[in-house]
Design a protein around this motif. Structure first.
Motif, PDB file in Angstrom:
ATOM      1  N   VAL A 358       4.465  44.566  33.249  1.00  0.00           N
ATOM      2  CA  VAL A 358       4.896  43.560  32.315  1.00  0.00           C
ATOM      3  C   VAL A 358       4.790  42.114  33.097  1.00  0.00           C
ATOM      4  CG1 VAL A 358       6.350  42.378  30.628  1.00  0.00           C
ATOM      5  CG2 VAL A 358       6.129  44.829  30.508  1.00  0.00           C
ATOM      6  N   TYR A 359       4.042  41.411  32.694  1.00  0.00           N
ATOM      7  CA  TYR A 359       3.923  39.989  33.401  1.00  0.00           C
ATOM      8  C   TYR A 359       4.824  39.136  32.562  1.00  0.00           C
ATOM      9  CZ  TYR A 359      -0.005  40.990  36.633  1.00  0.00           C
ATOM     10  OH  TYR A 359      -0.908  41.415  37.438  1.00  0.00           O
ATOM     11  N   ILE A 360       5.979  38.658  33.132  1.00  0.00           N
ATOM     12  CA  ILE A 360       6.729  37.654  32.391  1.00  0.00           C
ATOM     13  C   ILE A 360       6.288  36.231  32.986  1.00  0.00           C
ATOM     14  CG2 ILE A 360       9.058  36.618  31.998  1.00  0.00           C
ATOM     15  CD1 ILE A 360      10.217  39.301  32.788  1.00  0.00           C
ATOM     16  N   LEU A 361       5.756  35.460  31.846  1.00  0.00           N
ATOM     17  CA  LEU A 361       5.068  34.360  31.976  1.00  0.00           C
ATOM     18  C   LEU A 361       5.977  33.034  31.990  1.00  0.00           C
ATOM     19  CD1 LEU A 361       1.769  34.780  29.952  1.00  0.00           C
ATOM     20  CD2 LEU A 361       2.099  35.566  32.244  1.00  0.00           C
ATOM     21  N   SER A 362       5.445  32.069  32.847  1.00  0.00           N
ATOM     22  CA  SER A 362       6.030  30.611  32.535  1.00  0.00           C
ATOM     23  C   SER A 362       4.935  29.835  32.183  1.00  0.00           C
ATOM     24  CB  SER A 362       6.882  30.265  33.964  1.00  0.00           C
ATOM     25  OG  SER A 362       5.916  30.290  34.789  1.00  0.00           O
ATOM     26  N   ILE A 387      -7.307  41.647  25.875  1.00  0.00           N
ATOM     27  CA  ILE A 387      -7.366  41.044  24.550  1.00  0.00           C
ATOM     28  C   ILE A 387      -6.152  40.033  24.500  1.00  0.00           C
ATOM     29  CG2 ILE A 387      -6.232  43.143  23.523  1.00  0.00           C
ATOM     30  CD1 ILE A 387      -7.468  42.354  21.051  1.00  0.00           C
ATOM     31  N   SER A 388      -6.516  38.825  24.116  1.00  0.00           N
ATOM     32  CA  SER A 388      -5.481  38.027  23.714  1.00  0.00           C
ATOM     33  C   SER A 388      -4.917  38.158  22.166  1.00  0.00           C
ATOM     34  CB  SER A 388      -5.808  36.621  24.054  1.00  0.00           C
ATOM     35  OG  SER A 388      -5.038  35.579  23.955  1.00  0.00           O
ATOM     36  N   LEU A 389      -3.677  38.496  22.323  1.00  0.00           N
ATOM     37  CA  LEU A 389      -3.044  38.727  21.087  1.00  0.00           C
ATOM     38  C   LEU A 389      -2.650  37.596  20.219  1.00  0.00           C
ATOM     39  CD1 LEU A 389      -0.563  41.608  22.141  1.00  0.00           C
ATOM     40  CD2 LEU A 389      -2.635  41.967  20.884  1.00  0.00           C
ATOM     41  N   GLY A 390      -2.814  37.462  18.865  1.00  0.00           N
ATOM     42  CA  GLY A 390      -2.453  36.670  18.077  1.00  0.00           C
ATOM     43  C   GLY A 390      -2.552  37.194  16.766  1.00  0.00           C
ATOM     44  N   GLN A 391      -2.842  36.206  15.697  1.00  0.00           N
ATOM     45  CA  GLN A 391      -3.104  36.655  14.178  1.00  0.00           C
ATOM     46  C   GLN A 391      -4.240  37.574  14.162  1.00  0.00           C
ATOM     47  OE1 GLN A 391      -3.063  33.524  11.418  1.00  0.00           O
ATOM     48  NE2 GLN A 391      -2.843  34.537   9.655  1.00  0.00           N
ATOM     49  N   ASN A 415      -0.609  37.594  26.420  1.00  0.00           N
ATOM     50  CA  ASN A 415       0.312  36.753  25.232  1.00  0.00           C
ATOM     51  C   ASN A 415       0.809  37.700  24.056  1.00  0.00           C
ATOM     52  OD1 ASN A 415      -0.595  34.463  26.932  1.00  0.00           O
ATOM     53  ND2 ASN A 415      -2.418  34.439  25.747  1.00  0.00           N
ATOM     54  N   CYS A 416       1.580  38.389  24.539  1.00  0.00           N
ATOM     55  CA  CYS A 416       2.447  39.346  23.491  1.00  0.00           C
ATOM     56  C   CYS A 416       3.259  38.226  22.500  1.00  0.00           C
ATOM     57  CB  CYS A 416       3.019  40.425  24.022  1.00  0.00           C
ATOM     58  SG  CYS A 416       2.034  41.773  24.943  1.00  0.00           S
ATOM     59  N   HIS A 417       3.664  37.407  23.232  1.00  0.00           N
ATOM     60  CA  HIS A 417       4.716  36.604  22.334  1.00  0.00           C
ATOM     61  C   HIS A 417       4.007  35.961  20.992  1.00  0.00           C
ATOM     62  CE1 HIS A 417       2.741  34.018  25.355  1.00  0.00           C
ATOM     63  NE2 HIS A 417       3.118  32.906  24.272  1.00  0.00           N
ATOM     64  N   LEU A 418       2.610  35.753  21.033  1.00  0.00           N
ATOM     65  CA  LEU A 418       2.151  35.347  19.987  1.00  0.00           C
ATOM     66  C   LEU A 418       1.947  36.145  18.825  1.00  0.00           C
ATOM     67  CD1 LEU A 418      -0.690  33.215  21.879  1.00  0.00           C
ATOM     68  CD2 LEU A 418       1.565  32.605  21.056  1.00  0.00           C
ATOM     69  N   ALA A 419       2.167  37.465  19.044  1.00  0.00           N
ATOM     70  CA  ALA A 419       1.919  38.458  17.950  1.00  0.00           C
ATOM     71  C   ALA A 419       3.414  39.187  17.675  1.00  0.00           C
ATOM     72  CB  ALA A 419       1.080  39.676  18.338  1.00  0.00           C
ATOM     73  N   ALA A 420       4.467  38.354  17.249  1.00  0.00           N
ATOM     74  CA  ALA A 420       5.713  38.790  16.936  1.00  0.00           C
ATOM     75  C   ALA A 420       5.813  40.019  15.929  1.00  0.00           C
ATOM     76  CB  ALA A 420       6.513  37.793  16.795  1.00  0.00           C
ATOM     77  N   SER A 421       4.800  39.836  14.878  1.00  0.00           N
ATOM     78  CA  SER A 421       4.724  40.853  13.730  1.00  0.00           C
ATOM     79  C   SER A 421       4.446  42.224  14.210  1.00  0.00           C
ATOM     80  CB  SER A 421       4.050  40.505  12.493  1.00  0.00           C
ATOM     81  OG  SER A 421       2.595  39.940  12.921  1.00  0.00           O
ATOM     82  N   LEU A 448       0.693  44.156  30.405  1.00  0.00           N
ATOM     83  CA  LEU A 448       1.128  43.308  29.156  1.00  0.00           C
ATOM     84  C   LEU A 448       1.702  42.020  29.728  1.00  0.00           C
ATOM     85  CD1 LEU A 448       3.664  46.041  27.403  1.00  0.00           C
ATOM     86  CD2 LEU A 448       1.185  45.584  26.878  1.00  0.00           C
ATOM     87  N   SER A 449       1.553  40.996  28.983  1.00  0.00           N
ATOM     88  CA  SER A 449       2.011  39.605  29.549  1.00  0.00           C
ATOM     89  C   SER A 449       2.448  38.908  28.300  1.00  0.00           C
ATOM     90  CB  SER A 449       0.750  38.833  30.225  1.00  0.00           C
ATOM     91  OG  SER A 449      -0.142  38.289  29.089  1.00  0.00           O
ATOM     92  N   SER A 450       3.715  38.066  28.580  1.00  0.00           N
ATOM     93  CA  SER A 450       4.390  37.434  27.243  1.00  0.00           C
ATOM     94  C   SER A 450       5.281  36.422  27.965  1.00  0.00           C
ATOM     95  CB  SER A 450       5.115  38.570  26.814  1.00  0.00           C
ATOM     96  OG  SER A 450       6.039  37.680  25.600  1.00  0.00           O
ATOM     97  N   MET A 451       5.493  35.216  27.362  1.00  0.00           N
ATOM     98  CA  MET A 451       6.389  34.271  27.611  1.00  0.00           C
ATOM     99  C   MET A 451       7.779  34.991  27.196  1.00  0.00           C
ATOM    100  SD  MET A 451       4.964  31.603  28.675  1.00  0.00           S
ATOM    101  CE  MET A 451       5.793  30.082  28.251  1.00  0.00           C
ATOM    102  N   PRO A 452       8.781  34.444  27.768  1.00  0.00           N
ATOM    103  CA  PRO A 452      10.035  34.758  27.299  1.00  0.00           C
ATOM    104  C   PRO A 452      10.374  34.730  26.052  1.00  0.00           C
ATOM    105  CG  PRO A 452      10.270  33.606  29.312  1.00  0.00           C
ATOM    106  CD  PRO A 452       8.685  33.446  28.950  1.00  0.00           C
ATOM    107  N   ALA A 453      10.487  35.918  25.144  1.00  0.00           N
ATOM    108  CA  ALA A 453      10.606  35.829  23.774  1.00  0.00           C
ATOM    109  C   ALA A 453      11.603  37.062  23.490  1.00  0.00           C
ATOM    110  CB  ALA A 453       9.429  36.173  23.191  1.00  0.00           C
ATOM    111  N   LYS A 454      12.442  36.648  22.351  1.00  0.00           N
ATOM    112  CA  LYS A 454      13.423  37.822  22.055  1.00  0.00           C
ATOM    113  C   LYS A 454      12.817  38.892  20.998  1.00  0.00           C
ATOM    114  CE  LYS A 454      17.359  34.516  21.719  1.00  0.00           C
ATOM    115  NZ  LYS A 454      18.569  33.956  20.913  1.00  0.00           N
ATOM    116  N   THR A 455      11.599  38.419  20.615  1.00  0.00           N
ATOM    117  CA  THR A 455      10.730  39.510  19.715  1.00  0.00           C
ATOM    118  C   THR A 455      10.263  40.646  20.537  1.00  0.00           C
ATOM    119  OG1 THR A 455       8.876  38.183  19.680  1.00  0.00           O
ATOM    120  CG2 THR A 455      10.434  37.768  18.020  1.00  0.00           C
TER     121      THR A 455
END
Length: 1114
Positions: A358-362, A387-391, A415-421, A448-455
């Motif tokens: 898991v890459y934790i992004l800034s 794949i860049s996640l999103g809607q 960008n897993c933080h963009l696909a919270a659902s 996996l890569s994501s910005m810090p996100a509680k989801t």
């Protein structure tokens, strides 16, 4: 019901209906579990013997119980004389023999077990260290939601480290190896998943917890370092009459002496012997200027290393981060202050087909390029899917994972933080992969890569390899990274030749500058927009596109790329005054890269166009962040040393604050003339401002008093301690302003004690305005909504001269007068009704506009001789502006040579637009004369603040052999400037920091005016004190000249006050009656107009019906 929350909060009505059981691991339980694992790995013979003994003892106990049960059964079933029952007698004899044998075996087993336990206990220190490490790691999740590590992951890492560590037959040496290797492995694997700003926090927590376990640090010292002394204002011994000791510094000295034995003699030693501590040759802090050439100090010898940190935290907080870094290096080793390798080949070794990376992004980071390079090196270029996640991307990602698991491909979900659902579905997929439910090809890997996100799923974070991805730090690192991505073809082959290379280098350098200004906080950027590599790449591509024809379209480039000046093409152009930074004129990109390698690692503020004080600001912010972050992860405790519980501390503090708060501000006590309307029946706009300020402060006081009362009741158990009160409770322990107060109050960055003091000053200012009428000079920091006050001043001027208010603006004139509001406030509170202070009598009477005082300058100062702004004195973080005349003028055009300085409410600077259309922080722009261009001061970050920072530290460099009492004239002038700015806090002699703490409370003492003298010689201080004493005597004599008794004077004043109140009430009643009459007349006029309109309409219809088109009624 179950929950994964570490400390869940349920409402009382739920708690009384259910039974709550805490299944989380405890330190003692984890310690025993780790001890079993360590013994099993280190001494399998002991483990096997222990297991055999447990089985043997269990079997023997079961056999004894079976014999007892058999005998009891036979006794129960026996009939007649039991001695005649031969079977029973034989069974009793057999059981006696058997039980004796079993008891002997049990005794031997117990002795063997005791011996084994002694051998096991030798590994207890490893188990304690392991338990300590886990709970430090577990607390990191409170800093950032991405810092999650499971107990299973921790246990696997801990055990594998023991298995792979260096072996030794010497038990003591082996134990030392295990302690070192497990601690280092835990730091390495955990810290690579932390952002740079949190790695030192983790190292320091590890270090201090280990030292606390060893008894080197006690809880009192630990809590004092984090929170300081707890409590309100206390009566302390008088401050020594020396110019270099401030009140705040003296308070710190007394408090340290109360808490710690080694500091008890500090107040007495302050003037008699050198007091200094040395963490390293680069970090040495001295408290007094006595015998500075002495290499060592008694305190440097008798204080422990941790007590030295407390000393530095108290008197030189800007040096705390550097001191802590050296402290950790000394106690644990250099490896614990260095960032571990985060190269993909190293991380890949810890991955598997069931363990993700898991890459934790800034913001500004993108690991994709390094991932693609590694995939190429591993021969997986044709076997990766990204794949860049999103809607709407979730189902596509699921299909890619399903195919990759079977085919043995690599998959990268960005960008897993963009696909919270979709995170819940991803958690299920990853859980099946981790637990072996989903069959996986041996070559399968998932990234996996994501910005810090509680989801982001906690279970995925806990069972994966984590690494942070951050942009480089420093101009050198930024340029190095930029030139790594530039190819020789792009850089070296262009029709513009050297001009092309210079502008490419300039764009990369400019990009590095705007990135690195962020570290200075609001001084660098008001709003820290996160620029990234894409911005630089876009600028370079635009440059390439516009210059493809062989000439440079400057207008287009400057507009699109940014403010890059033409001079970057000049052969001798330097980016900084020192000449360190410039664009080399070389042919190959390799030569440019070699030049970049030679640049300084630590950037000088000059390259950013900033003052050298900016580094102190940056270091202070770093220290603040480190301490506040550690406080956030600590359990709720008091600062210790007082013998009081948390409840007692908070209750006493709440009671103390409640007693200090003033009664409700009453606008009815204002003088009558303030409510008299003008010739057009309009109330004075400044009176309206006062009414609004009174309403705002009264609402705030109501919130504070109500919450304090409820807090005290909750501590007594009379009301429920809800979530709001609990947060307030914690805020009091941490000396922070409760959120409920901050939401109802004005913007402020002060701590709780400073905030309360500031609130009382503000209330006093408003009360004096009410009691004595319009002030001669307004204290702008005392206003809740200063923008409204400025609008009121403009409205007064517009009404006075009958001008449109939208054509008015302010012209600002700096006067020669200065005023310290704290000392002025003390005098004003003693002022008799109808009298005026000498300070006010000395001020000029302005025809238009108002006088202001209380503004603070950051990154510049006012030069009273040149009557213009100039560079700040070295070490002067915040200076005080002399009195300011704000004069409204119609269609005023600012002198283009002036600097337009913004005025902010707080040093945070950034704000948002409120519903009134005003910024929550920005107040107004002030034009100031200067001999430098606007860009110079903008680069400096020069601005005004209404609120002074609670901690600013000052330095003054003296030449070798100089002393405070023999300063040269130039140094004295600098000192005078510091005194006027109320910012004297230290100096530097022979590269030794002589540091004084903030002087916010400088004028609390009785000899407050003497405290203002600062660095003047001692004889000047005495003369000034004598002059002040003479003035006090004269003032007392003047008061006794009035031939009237105190009782008569009080009665006369009360009678006069009552008359004014009655007259004012009558005036208000008359005004309301007049308003009613006016409203009645308006209604009658409106009815008459309606009646006339109806008559006109009827007449027109009548004329139309008669065929008459006359317009006689139109």
């Amino acid at each position: 019901m179950t929950t994964k929350l570490a400390n869940p909060h349920y409402l009382p009505e739920i708690c009384i209906k259910v039974t709550i059981i805490n299944f989380s691991v405890t330190k003692q339980g984890l310690e025993d579990q780790i001890l079993s694992d360590v013994v099993r790995l280190e001494r399998p013979d002991l483990d096997e013997e222990m297991n055999r003994l447990i089985v043997t003892m269990n079997n023997d106990r079961n056999q004894l119980k079976a014999i007892e049960d058999k005998i009891l059964k036979m006794l129960f079933e026996s009939e007649g004389n039991i001695l005649d029952n031969e079977e029973l007698v034989n069974s009793l004899n057999d059981s006696k023999v058997t039980s004796s044998a079993i008891k002997r075996r049990l005794e031997e087993t117990i002795k063997t077990e005791a011996n084994i336990s002694v051998a096991r206990e030798k590994y207890r220190k490893i188990a304690k260290r392991g338990s300590l490490l886990y709970f430090v790691v577990a607390d990191l999740g409170l800093i950032d939601p991405m810092y999650q590590f499971s107990l299973r992951y921790f246990t696997q890492l801990f055990n594998s480290t023991i298995e792979n560590s260096q072996k030794s037959d010497d038990l003591d040496k082996r134990l030392d190896i295990l302690l070192e290797s497990t601690t280092e492995a835990m730091y390495t694997n955990v810290s690579r998943g932390l952002f740079e700003k949190d790695k030192l926090v983790f190292s320091f927590l590890l270090c201090t917890e280990i030292l606390k376990l060893d008894g080197v640090i006690n809880e009192i010292e630990w809590n004092y370092l984090l929170r300081g002394g707890v409590g309100g204002e206390k009566k302390r011994p008088p401050k020594p009459n020396v110019d270099w000791v401030t009140v705040d510094m003296w308070n710190q000295i007394i408090t340290l002496g109360e808490y710690f034995e080694p500091f008890k003699s500090l107040p007495n030693d302050l003037e008699t012997r050198p007091i200094s501590v040395e963490i390293s040759p680069d970090v040495k802090v001295a408290l007094n200027p006595k015998d500075l050439n002495v290499s060592t100090s008694e305190y440097d010898k008798k204080l422990t290393d941790f007590q030295k940190l407390i000393f530095i935290k108290s008197f030189a907080p800007h040096s705390l981060v550097q001191a802590i870094t050296i402290f950790v290096e000394t106690k644990l080793g250099k490896k614990f202050i260095e960032s571990p390798s985060v190269e993909l080949p190293v991380l890949y070794q810890d991955m598997s087909n069931r363990i993700a990376l898991v890459y934790i992004l800034s913001t500004g980071s993108d690991p994709m390029s390094s991932f693609l390079r590694f995939a190429t090196d591993m021969g997986k270029t044709n076997h990766i899917k990204t794949i860049s996640l999103g809607q709407g991307q979730g189902p596509i990602a699921e299909r890619l994972i399903a195919a990759a698991v079977t085919a043995g491909e690599w998959i990268f979900l960005q960008n897993c933080h963009l696909a919270a659902s979709w995170m819940i579905s991803m958690e299920t997929i990853m859980k099946n992969i981790n637990e072996g439910v989903t069959p996986c090809h041996e070559d399968f890997r998932i990234f996996l890569s994501s910005m810090p996100a509680k989801t982001f799923p906690v279970s995925v974070l806990q069972n994966s390899v984590k690494v942070t991805s951050e942009p480089p730090k420093g101009i050198r690192a930024n340029l190095k990274r930029a030139f790594v991505g530039i190819t020789p073809t792009f850089f070296e082959t262009h029709a513009l030749e050297m001009d092309w290379k210079k502008i490419v280098f300039g764009i990369c350098f400019f990009h590095a500058i705007i990135l690195e200004r962020k570290k200075f906080g609001p001084l660098g950027w008001n709003i820290r927009y996160e620029f990234n590599d894409s911005d630089r790449e876009c600028a370079l591509l635009n440059f390439q596109m516009f210059c493809k024809d062989g000439y440079i379209p400057w207008d287009a480039l400057i507009y699109i790329t940014g403010e890059i000046t033409y001079d970057i093409l000049s052969p001798d152009y330097k980016y900084s005054p020192s000449g360190i930074y410039y664009c080399p004129e070389q042919q190959s990109i390799t030569q440019y890269r070699d030049y970049i390698e030679q640049l300084p690692i630590i950037d000088n503020p000059e390259i950013f166009g900033m003052h050298e004080n900016a580094n102190i600001t940056f270091q202070t912010q770093e220290s603040s962040y480190l301490i506040n972050t550690i406080i956030d992860v600590q359990p709720r405790v008091s600062s210790g040393g007082t013998g009081k519980s948390n409840d007692q501390i908070v209750y006493e503090l709440a009671d103390e604050i409640l007693k200090k708060l003033p009664a409700k501000l009453d606008i009815e006590k204002a003088p009558r003339y303030m409510f008299e309307p003008d010739s057009k029946d309009r109330l004075n706009s400044l009176t309206t401002v006062l009414q609004q300020e009174v309403d705002r402060y009264n609402r705030l006081l109501d919130v504070i008093k109500s919450s304090l009362t409820n807090q005290m009741k909750a501590i007594k158990g009379l009301v429920v301690m809800d979530d709001t009160l609990e947060k307030m409770f914690n805020a009091f322990l941490n000396n922070q302003v409760p959120r409920t107060w901050a939401d109802a109050a004005y913007p402020s960055l002060k701590s709780l004690s400073s905030w309360i003091k500031d609130l009382l000053l503000r209330c006093d200012f408003i009360l004096q305005w009410i009691t004595h009428g319009l002030p001669k000079s307004y204290w702008l920091p005392g206003l809740f909504f200063p923008q409204g006050f400025l609008t009121g001043v403009l409205q007064v001027h517009a009404r006075k001269y009958d001008l449109p208010i939208d054509e008015l603006s302010f012209n600002f004139v700096i006067l020669q007068y200065e005023r310290d509001h704290e000392s002025y406030n003390e005098n004003a509170k003693k002022l008799e009704y109808g009298k005026k202070l000498d300070e006010d009598e000395q001020l000029p009477t302005v025809k238009d506009g108002v006088l202001l005082h209380g503004l603070y300058m950051e990154a510049f100062r006012w030069d009273p001789q040149a009557k213009q702004i100039t560079n700040a004195v070295r070490g002067e973080m915040v200076g005080t502006l002399p009195m300011l005349h704000m004069e409204p003028k119609q269609n005023f055009v600012t002198d283009p040579s002036h600097y337009l300085s913004p005025l902010y409410k707080t040093a945070a600077r950034a704000g948002v637009l409120s519903t009134t259309g005003h910024s929550t922080n920005f107040v107004v722009t002030v034009n100031l004369p200067t001999d430098k261009p606007q860009d110079y001061w903008i680069s400096m970050g020069s601005a005004f603040h209404v609120s002074k920072l609670s901690s600013a530290h000052v330095y003054l460099r003296l030449h070798k052999g100089e002393s405070i009492n023999n300063l040269p004239q130039a140094a004295l002038e600098d000192c005078c400037q510091l005194v006027k700015a109320n910012s004297i806090e230290g100096c530097k002699i022979n590269n030794v920091d002589i540091v004084y703490t903030s002087v916010d409370n400088l004028r609390q003492t009785a000899d407050m005016d003497v405290g203002q003298v600062g660095f003047y010689r001692e004889k000047d201080v005495k003369n000034y004190a004598i002059t002040k004493k003479q003035n006090e005597i004269v003032n007392r004599l003047n008061k006794t000249k009035r031939e009237i008794s105190t009782e008569d004077f009080i009665a006369e004043r009360e009678q006069r006050d009552q008359q004014e109140r009655d007259e004012k009430k009558k005036l208000i009643r008359d005004q309301k009656q007049k308003e009613k009459e006016d409203e009645k007349r308006r209604q009658e006029t409106a009815e008459l107009k309606n009646y006339t309109s109806l008559m006109v309409s009827d007449k027109m219809r009548s004329n139309k019906d008669d065929g008459n088109d006359s317009d006689e009624f139109m």
